[in-house]
Design a protein around this motif. Sequence first.
Motif, PDB file in Angstrom:
ATOM      1  N   ALA A  20       0.916  -1.199   0.082  1.00 19.88           N
ATOM      2  CA  ALA A  20       0.068   0.071  -0.027  1.00 19.88           C
ATOM      3  C   ALA A  20       0.807   1.316  -0.113  1.00 19.88           C
ATOM      4  N   MET A  21       0.374   2.415  -0.489  1.00 20.33           N
ATOM      5  CA  MET A  21       1.232   3.488  -0.691  1.00 20.33           C
ATOM      6  C   MET A  21       1.205   4.392   0.599  1.00 20.33           C
ATOM      7  N   ARG A  27      -5.301   3.951   2.332  1.00 21.90           N
ATOM      8  CA  ARG A  27      -6.434   3.247   1.855  1.00 21.90           C
ATOM      9  C   ARG A  27      -6.105   2.921   0.345  1.00 21.90           C
ATOM     10  N   TYR A  28      -4.959   3.186  -0.169  1.00 24.92           N
ATOM     11  CA  TYR A  28      -4.722   2.704  -1.459  1.00 24.92           C
ATOM     12  C   TYR A  28      -3.813   1.468  -1.709  1.00 24.92           C
ATOM     13  N   GLU A  29      -3.918   0.770  -2.670  1.00 22.59           N
ATOM     14  CA  GLU A  29      -3.194  -0.293  -3.035  1.00 22.59           C
ATOM     15  C   GLU A  29      -3.034  -0.075  -4.661  1.00 22.59           C
ATOM     16  N   THR A  30      -1.602  -0.217  -4.888  1.00 26.23           N
ATOM     17  CA  THR A  30      -1.287   0.222  -6.348  1.00 26.23           C
ATOM     18  C   THR A  30      -0.528  -1.029  -6.848  1.00 26.23           C
ATOM     19  N   ASP A  31      -0.663  -1.125  -8.303  1.00 28.37           N
ATOM     20  CA  ASP A  31       0.022  -2.074  -8.834  1.00 28.37           C
ATOM     21  C   ASP A  31       1.168  -1.189  -9.905  1.00 28.37           C
ATOM     22  N   HIS A  32       2.064  -1.930 -10.626  1.00 32.35           N
ATOM     23  CA  HIS A  32       2.993  -1.156 -11.440  1.00 32.35           C
ATOM     24  C   HIS A  32       2.453  -0.508 -12.644  1.00 32.35           C
ATOM     25  N   ASP A  33       1.141  -0.911 -12.994  1.00 26.23           N
ATOM     26  CA  ASP A  33       0.652  -0.795 -14.341  1.00 26.23           C
ATOM     27  C   ASP A  33      -0.234   0.346 -14.449  1.00 26.23           C
ATOM     28  N   GLY A  34      -0.551   1.203 -13.416  1.00 25.47           N
ATOM     29  CA  GLY A  34      -1.276   2.373 -13.593  1.00 25.47           C
ATOM     30  C   GLY A  34      -2.637   2.266 -13.246  1.00 25.47           C
ATOM     31  N   VAL A  36      -5.112   2.226  -9.316  1.00 27.39           N
ATOM     32  CA  VAL A  36      -4.976   2.281  -8.057  1.00 27.39           C
ATOM     33  C   VAL A  36      -6.526   1.777  -7.351  1.00 27.39           C
ATOM     34  N   LYS A  37      -6.314   0.821  -6.539  1.00 25.19           N
ATOM     35  CA  LYS A  37      -7.428   0.120  -5.749  1.00 25.19           C
ATOM     36  C   LYS A  37      -7.521   1.282  -4.309  1.00 25.19           C
ATOM     37  N   ASP A  38      -9.070   1.765  -4.467  1.00 24.89           N
ATOM     38  CA  ASP A  38      -9.349   2.483  -3.245  1.00 24.89           C
ATOM     39  C   ASP A  38     -10.262   1.828  -2.360  1.00 24.89           C
ATOM     40  N   THR A  39      -9.498   1.170  -1.426  1.00 26.74           N
ATOM     41  CA  THR A  39     -10.217   0.101  -0.352  1.00 26.74           C
ATOM     42  C   THR A  39     -11.218   0.882   0.414  1.00 26.74           C
ATOM     43  N   ARG A  40     -11.281   2.052   0.635  1.00 28.37           N
ATOM     44  CA  ARG A  40     -12.113   2.908   1.477  1.00 28.37           C
ATOM     45  C   ARG A  40     -13.563   3.195   0.578  1.00 28.37           C
ATOM     46  N   GLN A  41     -13.436   3.226  -0.654  1.00 27.09           N
ATOM     47  CA  GLN A  41     -14.661   3.650  -1.466  1.00 27.09           C
ATOM     48  C   GLN A  41     -14.765   2.293  -2.240  1.00 27.09           C
ATOM     49  N   GLN A  42     -14.212   1.328  -2.186  1.00 27.48           N
ATOM     50  CA  GLN A  42     -14.272   0.034  -3.210  1.00 27.48           C
ATOM     51  C   GLN A  42     -14.322   0.071  -4.368  1.00 27.48           C
ATOM     52  N   LEU A  43     -13.317   1.155  -5.038  1.00 27.05           N
ATOM     53  CA  LEU A  43     -13.093   1.459  -6.511  1.00 27.05           C
ATOM     54  C   LEU A  43     -11.988   1.028  -6.939  1.00 27.05           C
ATOM     55  N   ALA A  44     -11.728   0.801  -8.279  1.00 30.60           N
ATOM     56  CA  ALA A  44     -10.364   1.107  -8.858  1.00 30.60           C
ATOM     57  C   ALA A  44     -10.418   2.277  -9.670  1.00 30.60           C
ATOM     58  N   TRP A  45      -9.186   3.001  -9.531  1.00 32.15           N
ATOM     59  CA  TRP A  45      -9.139   4.414 -10.214  1.00 32.15           C
ATOM     60  C   TRP A  45      -7.888   4.294 -11.417  1.00 32.15           C
ATOM     61  N   MET A  46      -8.054   4.861 -12.234  1.00 35.59           N
ATOM     62  CA  MET A  46      -6.855   5.124 -13.300  1.00 35.59           C
ATOM     63  C   MET A  46      -6.046   5.978 -12.557  1.00 35.59           C
ATOM     64  N   ARG A  47      -4.681   5.627 -12.501  1.00 36.67           N
ATOM     65  CA  ARG A  47      -3.632   6.240 -11.805  1.00 36.67           C
ATOM     66  C   ARG A  47      -3.385   7.550 -12.246  1.00 36.67           C
ATOM     67  N   CYS A  48      -3.351   7.846 -13.781  1.00 38.03           N
ATOM     68  CA  CYS A  48      -2.988   8.863 -14.254  1.00 38.03           C
ATOM     69  C   CYS A  48      -4.358   9.545 -14.786  1.00 38.03           C
ATOM     70  N   ASP A 114       1.550   9.950  -4.064  1.00 40.95           N
ATOM     71  CA  ASP A 114       1.965   8.675  -4.233  1.00 40.95           C
ATOM     72  C   ASP A 114       1.082   7.673  -4.949  1.00 40.95           C
ATOM     73  N   ALA A 115      -0.185   7.840  -4.778  1.00 42.62           N
ATOM     74  CA  ALA A 115      -1.063   6.900  -5.385  1.00 42.62           C
ATOM     75  C   ALA A 115      -1.505   7.748  -6.851  1.00 42.62           C
ATOM     76  N   PHE A 116      -1.584   8.966  -6.758  1.00 39.06           N
ATOM     77  CA  PHE A 116      -1.949   9.656  -8.280  1.00 39.06           C
ATOM     78  C   PHE A 116      -0.807  10.624  -8.317  1.00 39.06           C
ATOM     79  N   PRO A 117       0.284  10.387  -9.037  1.00 37.07           N
ATOM     80  CA  PRO A 117       1.463  11.358  -9.213  1.00 37.07           C
ATOM     81  C   PRO A 117       1.018  12.109 -10.682  1.00 37.07           C
ATOM     82  N   ASP A 118       1.652  13.232 -10.427  1.00 41.25           N
ATOM     83  CA  ASP A 118       1.467  14.217 -11.590  1.00 41.25           C
ATOM     84  C   ASP A 118       0.296  14.560 -11.785  1.00 41.25           C
ATOM     85  N   THR A 119      -0.854  14.862 -10.844  1.00 35.28           N
ATOM     86  CA  THR A 119      -2.029  15.296 -11.137  1.00 35.28           C
ATOM     87  C   THR A 119      -1.909  16.814 -11.497  1.00 35.28           C
TER      88      THR A 119
END
Length: 174
Positions: A20-21, A27-34, A36-48, A114-119
Amino acid sequence: MNLHCRALVAGLLLSWGGPAMGSGESRYETDHDGMVKDTRQQLAWMRCSLGQRYHDGRCLGEAERFDWSAAQRRVRQEATPDCPWRMPRFHELSGLIQPPEERQGQTPMAIDLDAFPDTPVGWYWNEVSAGGHSQQDCFVDFSGEGRTRCNMGGQFYLRPVMSLEKAAPFCVAP
């Protein structure tokens, strides 16, 4: 399935196995491919933001701005039956705003960088608004302390999301 979604699915198939980041209570779990799993809202977001691509911990390129019609079309292009990307609802998107005590020196942005870089600084589209406003008139900006605003038009950024419950298992699980 478009190339962007294929790359995301391939990364997810490898696993959400990364740590986790941020702090140990993230609340965020990330993978290396872009993604983000948001465990609080039970959503998957595009990281970018759309227009950027995730590489080596960064979102490279310039985020695109869309008018309302183009934003809807672009999200439909990203979505598949297995990976049902959509525009976020207002409460989901505004739920990413971090209070100052959670930022750990990440100012001037009110989002976990960390979860959503370069926003980018600027307004983001959402699907459904709060407070009785119409479907397309409330927006979120993650700059500074984070802010929301309703009843304005223009071209804004877009960060698609999908419900963990509605996504195919291979799309959001190891």
